[in-house]
Design a protein around this motif. Sequence first.
Motif, short mmCIF file in Angstrom:
data_model
loop_
_atom_site.label_atom_id
_atom_site.label_comp_id
_atom_site.label_asym_id
_atom_site.label_seq_id
_atom_site.Cartn_x
_atom_site.Cartn_y
_atom_site.Cartn_z
N VAL A 1 1.64 7.19 14.11
CA VAL A 1 0.80 8.02 13.26
C VAL A 1 0.40 7.32 11.95
N SER A 2 0.84 6.09 11.76
CA SER A 2 0.60 5.42 10.48
C SER A 2 -0.78 4.81 10.34
N GLY A 3 -1.47 4.61 11.45
CA GLY A 3 -2.80 4.00 11.37
C GLY A 3 -2.77 2.60 10.80
N GLY A 4 -1.65 1.90 10.95
CA GLY A 4 -1.54 0.53 10.45
C GLY A 4 -1.13 0.42 8.99
N LEU A 5 -0.94 1.55 8.32
CA LEU A 5 -0.51 1.53 6.93
C LEU A 5 0.98 1.27 6.83
N PRO A 6 1.43 0.66 5.73
CA PRO A 6 2.87 0.58 5.51
C PRO A 6 3.40 1.99 5.26
N LYS A 7 4.63 2.24 5.65
CA LYS A 7 5.21 3.59 5.58
C LYS A 7 5.01 4.28 4.23
N PRO A 8 5.18 3.62 3.09
CA PRO A 8 5.01 4.32 1.81
C PRO A 8 3.61 4.88 1.59
N LEU A 9 2.63 4.34 2.28
CA LEU A 9 1.25 4.79 2.08
C LEU A 9 0.77 5.76 3.16
N VAL A 10 1.63 6.08 4.12
CA VAL A 10 1.27 7.05 5.16
C VAL A 10 1.15 8.42 4.49
N PRO A 11 0.02 9.11 4.73
CA PRO A 11 -0.17 10.40 4.07
C PRO A 11 0.64 11.54 4.69
N LEU A 12 1.13 12.40 3.83
CA LEU A 12 1.76 13.65 4.21
C LEU A 12 1.01 14.72 3.43
N ILE B 1 -1.43 13.12 0.96
CA ILE B 1 -0.92 12.33 -0.16
C ILE B 1 0.10 11.33 0.38
N PRO B 2 0.01 10.05 -0.04
CA PRO B 2 0.96 9.05 0.45
C PRO B 2 2.42 9.43 0.16
N LEU B 3 3.31 9.08 1.08
CA LEU B 3 4.74 9.37 0.91
C LEU B 3 5.26 8.86 -0.43
N LEU B 4 4.83 7.66 -0.80
CA LEU B 4 5.28 7.07 -2.07
C LEU B 4 4.88 7.94 -3.25
N GLU B 5 3.69 8.49 -3.21
CA GLU B 5 3.24 9.35 -4.31
C GLU B 5 4.04 10.64 -4.36
N HIS B 6 4.39 11.20 -3.20
CA HIS B 6 5.24 12.39 -3.17
C HIS B 6 6.57 12.10 -3.87
#
Length: 121
Positions: A21-32, A35-40
Amino acid sequence: MTAVNECLILAAGNGSRIASVSGGLPKPLVPLRGIPLLEHVMTSCREAGITRFVVVVGYRADQIRRWFAERPFGGIYVTLIENPEYHKLTASLHCLLKMNFAIHFCFSCRTTFSSRKQPRA
């Protein structure tokens, strides 16, 4: 008791468990919820009084650096540390211990939490 205003965020892994489900993004930038996980994680920490962040990056670190460069996070300080051995288990913590970092709070980008105080039992 001394107030803690600094935390460590481990954001170096490749997110293999969410690769589908990441679409090639690093995990911290995967949206939830958009909003990216890192931002949460950072928003929750800021609500709890954290103003200084040490973020360990590794997998696709360039994308995370770019993400920070494109966002105005006023009133906080971010130190990015690159862990070239991010693929090894616990390598991020060993990287920091070698650098003599004092770790008060440690979060992974797989963790989200609420800063709201819970009622006491």
